[in-house]
Scaffold this motif. Structure first.
Motif, PDB file in Angstrom:
ATOM      1  N   UNK A  26       0.047   1.361   8.807  1.00 30.04           N
ATOM      2  CA  UNK A  26      -0.602   2.543   8.254  1.00 30.04           C
ATOM      3  C   UNK A  26      -1.823   2.977   9.039  1.00 30.04           C
ATOM      4  N   UNK A  27      -2.558   2.030   9.604  1.00 36.52           N
ATOM      5  CA  UNK A  27      -3.772   2.382  10.348  1.00 36.52           C
ATOM      6  C   UNK A  27      -3.461   3.288  11.530  1.00 36.52           C
ATOM      7  N   UNK A  43       0.843  -1.203   0.000  1.00 36.13           N
ATOM      8  CA  UNK A  43       0.000   0.000   0.000  1.00 36.13           C
ATOM      9  C   UNK A  43       0.876   1.251   0.000  1.00 36.13           C
ATOM     10  N   UNK A  44       1.917   1.248   0.830  1.00 39.15           N
ATOM     11  CA  UNK A  44       2.818   2.398   0.892  1.00 39.15           C
ATOM     12  C   UNK A  44       3.480   2.647  -0.462  1.00 39.15           C
ATOM     13  N   UNK A  45       3.913   1.579  -1.116  1.00 33.88           N
ATOM     14  CA  UNK A  45       4.547   1.719  -2.437  1.00 33.88           C
ATOM     15  C   UNK A  45       3.594   2.396  -3.414  1.00 33.88           C
ATOM     16  N   UNK A  46       2.336   1.984  -3.405  1.00 33.86           N
ATOM     17  CA  UNK A  46       1.359   2.586  -4.288  1.00 33.86           C
ATOM     18  C   UNK A  46       1.099   4.051  -3.969  1.00 33.86           C
ATOM     19  N   UNK A  47       1.004   4.368  -2.688  1.00 33.95           N
ATOM     20  CA  UNK A  47       0.766   5.756  -2.282  1.00 33.95           C
ATOM     21  C   UNK A  47       1.919   6.668  -2.685  1.00 33.95           C
ATOM     22  N   UNK A  48       3.143   6.187  -2.477  1.00 34.67           N
ATOM     23  CA  UNK A  48       4.306   6.995  -2.839  1.00 34.67           C
ATOM     24  C   UNK A  48       4.450   7.110  -4.356  1.00 34.67           C
ATOM     25  N   UNK A  62       2.888  -5.884  15.727  1.00 31.39           N
ATOM     26  CA  UNK A  62       3.747  -4.930  15.026  1.00 31.39           C
ATOM     27  C   UNK A  62       3.239  -3.511  15.226  1.00 31.39           C
ATOM     28  N   UNK A  63       1.914  -3.343  15.144  1.00 31.05           N
ATOM     29  CA  UNK A  63       1.350  -2.016  15.317  1.00 31.05           C
ATOM     30  C   UNK A  63       1.596  -1.447  16.699  1.00 31.05           C
ATOM     31  N   UNK A  64       1.403  -2.291  17.717  1.00 35.12           N
ATOM     32  CA  UNK A  64       1.592  -1.836  19.092  1.00 35.12           C
ATOM     33  C   UNK A  64       3.040  -1.439  19.344  1.00 35.12           C
ATOM     34  N   UNK A 103      -9.912  -0.451   8.412  1.00 34.18           N
ATOM     35  CA  UNK A 103      -8.752  -1.236   7.986  1.00 34.18           C
ATOM     36  C   UNK A 103      -7.835  -0.348   7.144  1.00 34.18           C
ATOM     37  N   UNK A 104      -7.791  -0.573   5.827  1.00 35.90           N
ATOM     38  CA  UNK A 104      -6.928   0.249   4.964  1.00 35.90           C
ATOM     39  C   UNK A 104      -7.692   0.825   3.786  1.00 35.90           C
TER      40      UNK A 104
END
Length: 326
Positions: free
Chosen positions: A189-190, A85-90, A228-230, A166-167
């Motif tokens: 990302x959330x 998702x990050x790759x697409x956003x950037x 991972x998020x925490x 979610x995303x």
């Protein structure tokens, strides 16, 4: 005000079964939004191939060759949903031809008709619009219990996330420009998007069953994502360990005083069971604490390496003279 150029960012991992079904749906939505005067006709559907092992990338290339609204990028290997998702956003941000993005999964579960309301809220001033599930009636009790527990635990442990989101979200390029300064290797990302700030709003929608294929997010991956998020967003677990250590120390100190008093009174009896219980309890607490601390140390280790979060190996279009990676 000119019509915004929208890029729909769609991460894909082994989705050859569902893409032929959902790709026309995304194209139709782009055309419908443009016909309604909400977005520019220059809007695009960006597929991000996350190192798929099936025909996903071949399908994306085929779609791109058939309609200019479809474009695609492929990562050099599988890096996970969040990195895709990050790759697409950037990619959208650095293209220089995008005003807003909407990230969504390609399985057809998220209601694409919610995009209309998202774009309208953006036009009304919101820079971030979160897609939030209105209910979970279609979920099993176990799925509903674990999913809602996920959000409650995340917020309780310091990861400020939107409940039942979610995303699926709209983000303006203004927000993405600020978000690009967040250089963490461990991405959630959330929890990261709300940290950027800017005016935000929500759109509620009903989630459907997956149209084809199998889910790539079983319970084990959800638990890993939560952990991972925490650990990426909060140091509250470390503080809880400190507090637990203080409590256990106080209990132990009281126990020592009690043992001394019993010894002085001459009523002490050697107890094997009680000794084993105490040793096992303390050993378990210590191992759990070391594990949590080790997770933080491991993340620090990965952050100091500053490795690329994604590497784009192929594109169906050529906006740059060199490959871009972030």
């Amino acid at each position: 005000m000119s019509k915004p150029i929208l890029w729909i960012v769609i991460p894909c991992y082994n989705e050859e079964q569902v893409l032929p079904i959902t790709a026309p749906m995304f194209l139709k939505k782009i055309n419908d939004l443009a016909a309604a005067g909400l977005i520019s006709e220059k809007s695009r559907v960006l597929f991000v191939n996350d190192g798929s092992r099936d025909a996903t990338w071949s399908l994306i290339q085929k779609f791109a060759s058939e309609d200019e609204h479809f474009i695609g990028i492929s990562q050099s290997r599988n890096r996970g949903h969040q990195n895709a998702v990050l790759a697409g956003l950037m990619e959208a941000l650095h293209s220089g031809s995008c005003d807003i993005t909407i990230s969504i999964d390609c399985d057809g579960q998220d209601d694409i008709n919610a995009m209309d309301e998202m774009v309208k809220k953006y036009l009304d001033g919101a820079e971030v619009v979160y897609g939030v599930r209105s209910r979970r009636d279609t979920d099993t009790f176990f799925k509903r219990f674990t999913a809602e527990g996920f959000y409650h635990v995340m917020n309780a442990l310091g990861a400020d996330i939107v409940f039942n989101h979610a995303d699926y979200r709209l983000i303006s390029t203004r927000v993405l420009e600020s978000f690009a300064d967040y250089r963490e290797v461990n991405i959630f990302l959330r929890g990261m998007v709300p940290l950027v700030g800017y005016p935000s709003d929500t759109v509620y929608y009903e989630r459907h069953e997956r149209l084809a294929g199998e889910s790539h997010y079983p319970l084990s991956k959800m638990l890993a994502l939560a952990f991972d998020g925490i650990t990426s967003l909060s140091n509250k677990p470390i503080r809880l360990i400190t507090g637990a250590g203080i409590v256990v120390s106080l209990i132990s100190f009281i126990g020592v005083i009690w043992a001394i008093v019993q010894a002085v009174l001459g009523s002490a009896v050697a107890g094997w069971a009680s000794t084993i219980c105490i040793v096992c309890f303390m050993g378990g607490v210590q191992l759990v604490c070391l594990g949590v601390i080790g997770e933080y140390v491991g993340k620090i280790y990965m952050e100091t390496k500053a490795r690329p979060r994604y590497i784009i190996s192929e594109r169906t279009w050529a906006p740059y003279e060199r490959k871009y990676h972030g």
